[in-house]
Every structure is written in C-alpha cells, then in structure tokens.
Design an enzyme around this catalytic site. Structure first.
Site, PDB file in Angstrom:
ATOM      1  N   GLU A 186     -23.596 -29.031 -21.712  1.00 13.23           N
ATOM      2  CA  GLU A 186     -24.032 -27.869 -22.510  1.00 13.23           C
ATOM      3  C   GLU A 186     -22.885 -27.427 -23.404  1.00 13.23           C
ATOM      4  OE1 GLU A 186     -26.973 -26.102 -23.165  1.00 13.23           O
ATOM      5  OE2 GLU A 186     -25.550 -25.286 -24.614  1.00 13.23           O
ATOM      6  N   GLY A 246     -29.241 -22.313 -20.420  1.00 10.67           N
ATOM      7  CA  GLY A 246     -30.609 -21.809 -20.588  1.00 10.67           C
ATOM      8  C   GLY A 246     -31.149 -22.010 -21.996  1.00 10.67           C
ATOM      9  N   GLY A 247     -30.255 -22.300 -22.952  1.00 14.49           N
ATOM     10  CA  GLY A 247     -30.711 -22.641 -24.298  1.00 14.49           C
ATOM     11  C   GLY A 247     -31.347 -21.482 -25.046  1.00 14.49           C
ATOM     12  N   THR A 248     -32.212 -21.833 -25.984  1.00 15.40           N
ATOM     13  CA  THR A 248     -32.795 -20.860 -26.913  1.00 15.40           C
ATOM     14  C   THR A 248     -33.632 -19.801 -26.208  1.00 15.40           C
ATOM     15  OG1 THR A 248     -32.936 -22.641 -28.540  1.00 15.40           O
ATOM     16  CG2 THR A 248     -34.204 -20.655 -29.000  1.00 15.40           C
ATOM     17  N   CYS A 249     -34.557 -20.237 -25.364  1.00 17.43           N
ATOM     18  CA  CYS A 249     -35.508 -19.293 -24.763  1.00 17.43           C
ATOM     19  C   CYS A 249     -34.758 -18.191 -24.015  1.00 17.43           C
ATOM     20  CB  CYS A 249     -36.453 -20.044 -23.831  1.00 17.43           C
ATOM     21  SG  CYS A 249     -37.734 -19.004 -23.152  1.00 17.43           S
ATOM     22  N   HIS A 277     -63.973  -6.138 -12.440  1.00 15.37           N
ATOM     23  CA  HIS A 277     -64.211  -5.028 -13.381  1.00 15.37           C
ATOM     24  C   HIS A 277     -63.220  -3.902 -13.103  1.00 15.37           C
ATOM     25  CE1 HIS A 277     -66.362  -2.142 -15.844  1.00 15.37           C
ATOM     26  NE2 HIS A 277     -66.278  -1.288 -14.832  1.00 15.37           N
TER      27      HIS A 277
HETATM   28  C1  FAD Z   1     -36.680 -15.748 -31.643  1.00 20.52           C
HETATM   29  C2  FAD Z   1     -37.467 -16.734 -30.822  1.00 20.52           C
HETATM   30  C3  FAD Z   1     -38.423 -16.286 -29.939  1.00 20.52           C
HETATM   31  C4  FAD Z   1     -39.155 -17.177 -29.184  1.00 20.52           C
HETATM   32  N1  FAD Z   1     -40.106 -16.693 -28.328  1.00 20.52           N
HETATM   33  C5  FAD Z   1     -40.899 -17.541 -27.678  1.00 20.52           C
HETATM   34  C6  FAD Z   1     -41.915 -17.060 -26.809  1.00 20.52           C
HETATM   35  O1  FAD Z   1     -42.035 -15.865 -26.570  1.00 20.52           O
HETATM   36  N2  FAD Z   1     -42.723 -17.956 -26.215  1.00 20.52           N
HETATM   37  C7  FAD Z   1     -42.609 -19.281 -26.444  1.00 20.52           C
HETATM   38  O2  FAD Z   1     -43.430 -20.038 -25.943  1.00 20.52           O
HETATM   39  N3  FAD Z   1     -41.626 -19.789 -27.222  1.00 20.52           N
HETATM   40  C8  FAD Z   1     -40.762 -18.954 -27.831  1.00 20.52           C
HETATM   41  N4  FAD Z   1     -39.741 -19.451 -28.591  1.00 20.52           N
HETATM   42  C9  FAD Z   1     -39.516 -20.909 -28.643  1.00 20.52           C
HETATM   43  C10 FAD Z   1     -38.638 -21.363 -27.466  1.00 20.52           C
HETATM   44  O3  FAD Z   1     -37.484 -20.574 -27.361  1.00 20.52           O
HETATM   45  C11 FAD Z   1     -38.243 -22.819 -27.615  1.00 20.52           C
HETATM   46  O4  FAD Z   1     -39.415 -23.558 -27.832  1.00 20.52           O
HETATM   47  C12 FAD Z   1     -37.565 -23.371 -26.370  1.00 20.52           C
HETATM   48  O5  FAD Z   1     -36.436 -22.618 -26.041  1.00 20.52           O
HETATM   49  C13 FAD Z   1     -37.168 -24.833 -26.588  1.00 20.52           C
HETATM   50  O6  FAD Z   1     -36.525 -25.299 -25.456  1.00 20.52           O
HETATM   51  P1  FAD Z   1     -35.775 -26.687 -25.444  1.00 20.52           P
HETATM   52  O7  FAD Z   1     -35.590 -27.007 -24.004  1.00 20.52           O
HETATM   53  O8  FAD Z   1     -36.450 -27.686 -26.267  1.00 20.52           O
HETATM   54  O9  FAD Z   1     -34.366 -26.455 -26.158  1.00 20.52           O
HETATM   55  P2  FAD Z   1     -33.325 -25.224 -26.222  1.00 20.52           P
HETATM   56  O10 FAD Z   1     -33.801 -24.096 -25.374  1.00 20.52           O
HETATM   57  O11 FAD Z   1     -33.098 -24.970 -27.643  1.00 20.52           O
HETATM   58  O12 FAD Z   1     -32.045 -25.821 -25.527  1.00 20.52           O
HETATM   59  C14 FAD Z   1     -31.234 -26.774 -26.122  1.00 20.52           C
HETATM   60  C15 FAD Z   1     -29.844 -26.686 -25.531  1.00 20.52           C
HETATM   61  O13 FAD Z   1     -29.100 -27.825 -25.911  1.00 20.52           O
HETATM   62  C16 FAD Z   1     -27.767 -27.439 -26.254  1.00 20.52           C
HETATM   63  N5  FAD Z   1     -27.242 -28.472 -27.144  1.00 20.52           N
HETATM   64  C17 FAD Z   1     -27.695 -28.826 -28.364  1.00 20.52           C
HETATM   65  N6  FAD Z   1     -27.003 -29.874 -28.847  1.00 20.52           N
HETATM   66  C18 FAD Z   1     -26.087 -30.202 -27.912  1.00 20.52           C
HETATM   67  C19 FAD Z   1     -25.081 -31.189 -27.824  1.00 20.52           C
HETATM   68  N7  FAD Z   1     -24.908 -32.087 -28.789  1.00 20.52           N
HETATM   69  N8  FAD Z   1     -24.302 -31.208 -26.712  1.00 20.52           N
HETATM   70  C20 FAD Z   1     -24.475 -30.325 -25.723  1.00 20.52           C
HETATM   71  N9  FAD Z   1     -25.422 -29.369 -25.744  1.00 20.52           N
HETATM   72  C21 FAD Z   1     -26.229 -29.308 -26.821  1.00 20.52           C
HETATM   73  C22 FAD Z   1     -27.957 -26.085 -26.909  1.00 20.52           C
HETATM   74  O14 FAD Z   1     -26.751 -25.348 -26.877  1.00 20.52           O
HETATM   75  C23 FAD Z   1     -29.047 -25.480 -26.031  1.00 20.52           C
HETATM   76  O15 FAD Z   1     -28.488 -24.781 -24.943  1.00 20.52           O
HETATM   77  C24 FAD Z   1     -38.936 -18.568 -29.315  1.00 20.52           C
HETATM   78  C25 FAD Z   1     -37.947 -19.045 -30.174  1.00 20.52           C
HETATM   79  C26 FAD Z   1     -37.204 -18.140 -30.911  1.00 20.52           C
HETATM   80  C27 FAD Z   1     -36.130 -18.648 -31.835  1.00 20.52           C
END
Ligand code: FAD
Length: 470
Positions: free
Chosen positions: A34, A39-42, A441
């Site tokens: 990482e 936990g990434g984006t979500c 209901h």
């Molecule tokens: C503002 C916003 C609100 C959202 N709200 C919702 C919602 O309410 N409901 C919903 O269904 N979806 C929602 N989403 C979409 C959801 O967040 C994403 O679809 C989801 O997080 C994608 O998960 P993922 O596992 O594909 O990747 P991510 O969660 O993006 O994780 C990728 C990880 O990989 C890491 N990484 C990337 N490249 C490298 C590398 N080269 N080396 C090491 N680490 C790396 C990153 O740092 C990150 O931690 C939202 C998105 C945003 C931007």
C-alpha cells in the site's frame, strides 16, 4: 535480493485485503503493498467520509425543517464545519486503522509500504525492495479525472478528495459535474449552508439514468435551493480575484457564475499509468483500464486485476465481489464469473436513488417485451408519515420470463428497500415471489408487492419524459 512470496497483492482497497487474508488463511505467503492509506478510496476519500458528512448535512436539514413536524427550535441552525470534519476524520481514522490492524494481525501476511511498480511480469519493486510471486493481484483503484477545461490550470479547484479537507464553509460552491459524486457534494454543502451551483455538460443530470429519474433528482435538488445549469457545452473557468468564474454557455444565456470554491467532479480514471504494466505485458484499454477476462485474469498468466482498475465495476461492492470471484476460482474450484453479476448501486442524495439491473432505455433497446410497475412516493404510507414524499419506485419485468430485469427506487429508504428486489433477481425467481410475499407494515418495502401487482406494458420513449407505463 528478491523476496519471494506465493502471492502479491497491490493495493488495500475493497478487494485486496480480503483476498490477502483469504490466501494467507489457505496457507499461502502473501505480501500486500500500500502506498497511501489502508482501505483505499472508499474508506479514506470515498464512501465512508462522504456518507459521514451526509449524515451531518441531513441532521442540519432536519433541524431546519423541524417546524414542519411541530417542533420549535429557537435560533438559527449553524454548522460548525471544523467539528463536522473532526467527526468525519475520527470515523475514517478508525476504519483505516481497522484495515491495517487486520492485515498486520494475520499470519502469513507481510505488509509492505510504498509504491509498487512491475520490474518483471512476476516481480515488483517497492521502495528499493524487489518482491516476486507467481501470482500478483492488482487492486490499485482510481483517482479523480482532471478534465480538459479551458482555464483550469489558472484557478484553484477542489477534487472529491480535496473537498474532504475543508473545515470552513464555502460561501458559494460551484460543482462542475452533475453526476453521482457531484450531486452528493452539492446537496451536502447546500444543507451545510453554502450557496451551490451545479454545472453539467450533458443536457440533464446523471445522464446514465432514465430521463424521469434525472428530472425528479433535479426537482429535488432545486427544491432545496441548488442552482442547476445543464448543457454547459462551452465550459471555461477563470480567476476573479479570490473567486472563480465559470462560463457555461457558448453564446447567449446568463453570464459567468462566480463562486468562492470550485469542485471538479467529472469522473474517475484508473491508477494504471504508474504501475509499469508495459514491463509486465499487461494490456490496458483506451481509457487505461486493465483488460481482464470473465474470471478477472489478465492475458499474462498469474496476473489478475480487481476492483475499479479493471473497469468492470466502479463500486466497493463490485470490488469485493471481484475478490470473491478470484478466491472462488483459485481456492474453491468454483468457476464464478463477473458476467454473473447484476449491476447494483446507489446515489446517496436524500432521498437516495437505488438502482438494479436495466434502465427503461436499456430495456427498450433489449427488444424484450417488458412490463413496468410504478408508484410515486406520495402514495407510500411510510413516506407520508415521515413527510418525505419525493420520488418514485419503478420495477421492470420481462413479460415472458417473469423475471425482474431492472429497478429504480428514488425515495426514502430506497437504498435498503431495493435489496428485496436484488435478492429475487439473483435467485432467478419470478417477480411473483415478491408480489405474493407478506411485507411488514408500515414500510417502503411493503409497497413493492403492490406495484408488482399493477404491471403494465413499457411504452415507447416519449421525448424528454422517459415514458413509463401507460
Ligand atoms: C467521493 C466518493 C464517494 C464514493 N461513494 C461511494 C458510495 O457511497 N458507494 C459506492 O458504492 N461507491 C462509492 N464510491 C466509489 C468507491 O469508493 C470505489 O468504487 C472503491 O473504493 C474502489 O475500490 P478499489 O478496491 O477498486 O480501489 P481503491 O479503494 O481505490 O484502492 C486502491 C488502493 O491501491 C493503492 N495503490 C494504488 N496504486 C498503488 C501502487 N502502485 N502501489 C501500492 N499501492 C497502490 C491506493 O493507495 C489505494 O489504497 C465513491 C467514490 C468517491 C471518490
């Protein structure tokens, strides 16, 4: 010296951690890499922070309309953005810490911090270390797109990530992008007390949805005082002192919109540009998504892509399902496939829009005889009791197979009520399985059997109206 593992997972989003732990529990030695926050984006800049902020915004909204419910609040409802942000930060911090603790606490999992980049098809470099494994799982997610807008390089603007760091209320927030992410922020900030203008290039909001869904959402948002400009074909921005001016129209029409803050919410792009995929021989499509087959394998043996990065879903639940598919194939001898998945998602405005399967437009294009059942929320007892009657519920049924093929629920509790429909769709059962069920209901879900009892043929599209049932 190369460090060898049985598997490497790149990214700790919604698929990577669960897969790393599953593989480790099956006895594989796994490295998970990482580069930013666990936990990434979500967890860090997507679902969790936005839904936490939306909860604060809803509390402010309910307090402001309390009089409608016979309550009196003496004085104004004011939002303390610093405290709102602190609450969000605390919830995010706990979630990200939980993911990290889970990974670090699992035997056979080695956590590696840093940016992973392929140096061979089955090896990555991370901060001077080289990790190798016969299987590498890419879960690198995406980031906000930086669209080509004239003048954007000359103004300060926020992305969906940057806006989460605001601890003061924008006076006037201009949101460029009237789709899922943009609309959530628009309503949130309006409810916090900002003036908000949404500027959308397409002729309607959330253009992927049916026209009537777009129209109802527009009405809901305008009803809260959000200004909406669609068909902004000639978008350009420029600095105006400390403010920013957005030009939306090519010719006549109202002049520039001047705001204190600009949010660009114009889609997302996959994190594939900096992975060294060309070294590994992994193919990407024109938009940069990794090309995978139905089991999420790339064309390079042992390399897989999961989550947003493969372009087969754009949600945490699709990323997690990708984990389940890969794990089922790799460990359980169960040939699960992405194409078995029914598309489902929600837009968390208030009321929310919950979607499953096809839109009406897609149903018409399929050429299949389709029935539609529809009910406005004004005819749902629970909604009337709550005083929140905006929106409608609509379910599409294949007239021959009797299967539910799509649903759009826009109304209170829609994001929960849809799950009965999703489960029946996944079960492959006919719509009568819900229609004959006894629901509790007074709930929103109790009206779904009723609307399924009132199915009518789906008519042709009427211009601009999204043509529903007769
Ligand atoms: C503002 C916003 C609100 C959202 N709200 C919702 C919602 O309410 N409901 C919903 O269904 N979806 C929602 N989403 C979409 C959801 O967040 C994403 O679809 C989801 O997080 C994608 O998960 P993922 O596992 O594909 O990747 P991510 O969660 O993006 O994780 C990728 C990880 O990989 C890491 N990484 C990337 N490249 C490298 C590398 N080269 N080396 C090491 N680490 C790396 C990153 O740092 C990150 O931690 C939202 C998105 C945003 C931007």
């Amino acid at each position: 010296m190369t460090e060898s593992f049985d598997a490497i997972v790149i990214g700790t989003g919604q698929a990577g951690p669960a897969l790393a732990v599953r593989l480790a529990k099956a006895g594989r030695r796994v490295a998970i890499v990482e580069r930013k926050r666990f936990g990434g984006t979500c967890v860090n800049n997507g679902c969790i922070p936005t839904k936490t902020l939306i909860a604060s915004a809803r509390a402010a909204h309910v307090a402001r309309v309390a009089e409608r419910y016979g309550l009196r609040i003496d004085g104004d409802v004011r939002v303390d953005m610093a405290r709102v942000k602190a609450r969000k930060d605390a919830i995010v911090a706990e979630s990200t810490a939980n993911v990290e603790a889970w990974l670090r606490g699992t035997a056979n999992v080695t956590v590696v911090l840093g940016h992973a980049r392929f140096v061979e098809p089955h090896a990555v470099a991370v901060d001077g270390r080289v990790l190798a494994a016969p299987q590498i799982f890419i879960n690198t997610g995406g980031r906000p797109a930086a669209p080509r807008i004239e003048g954007l390089d000359r103004v300060a603007y926020l992305t969906s990530t940057g806006i989460l760091e605001l601890d003061r209320l924008p006076e006037h927030l201009i949101v460029v992008g009237g789709s899922y992410i943009g609309l959530e922020f628009a309503q949130m900030y309006r409810r916090f007390g900002s003036q908000v203008t949404v500027v959308e290039m397409a002729p309607r909001l959330v253009a992927r949805e049916d026209d009537d869904v777009s129209a109802a959402l527009r009405q809901i948002l305008e009803g809260e005082g959000i200004a909406i400009r669609v068909s902004a074909e000639c978008l350009a921005v420029e600095p105006r002192g400390d403010a920013v001016a957005v030009h939306a129209r090519c010719s006549e029409g109202p002049g520039a919109i001047v705001g204190s803050h600009l949010l660009i919410a114009a889609g997302r792009v996959p994190n594939t540009h900096d992975l060294g995929l060309e070294v590994a021989g992994v193919e990407t499509d024109a938009k940069g998504y990794i090309v995978v087959d139905d089991s999420l394998a790339t064309r390079v043996p042992g390399l897989y892509a999961l989550g947003d990065v493969n372009g087969r879903g754009a949600f945490p639940h699709t990323a997690f399902n990708d984990f389940e598919i890969v794990a089922a194939n790799a460990l359980d001898g169960d040939p699960r496939r992405v194409s078995d998945r029914i598309p489902v998602y929600a837009l968390f405005t208030d009321p929310p829009l919950a979607r499953a399967g096809m839109t009406k437009r897609e149903a018409r294009l399929s050429g299949r005889p389709t029935l539609v059942g529809r009910r406005t929320m004004a005819r749902v007892g629970r909604a009337r009791e709550r005083g929140e009657t905006l929106g409608f519920m609509e379910v599409l049924v294949d007239a021959e197979t009797k299967r539910i093929v799509g649903a759009a629920l826009l109304g209170i509790e829609a994001d929960e009520a849809i799950h009965g429909i999703i489960d029946i769709m996944n079960a492959g059962a006919p719509y009568t399985a819900i229609q004959r069920a006894v629901h509790i209901h007074p709930t929103v879900s109790e009206l779904i059997p009723t609307l399924l009892g009132e199915l009518a043929p789906l008519g042709p599209a009427r211009d601009g109206a999204g043509a529903a049932a007769a």
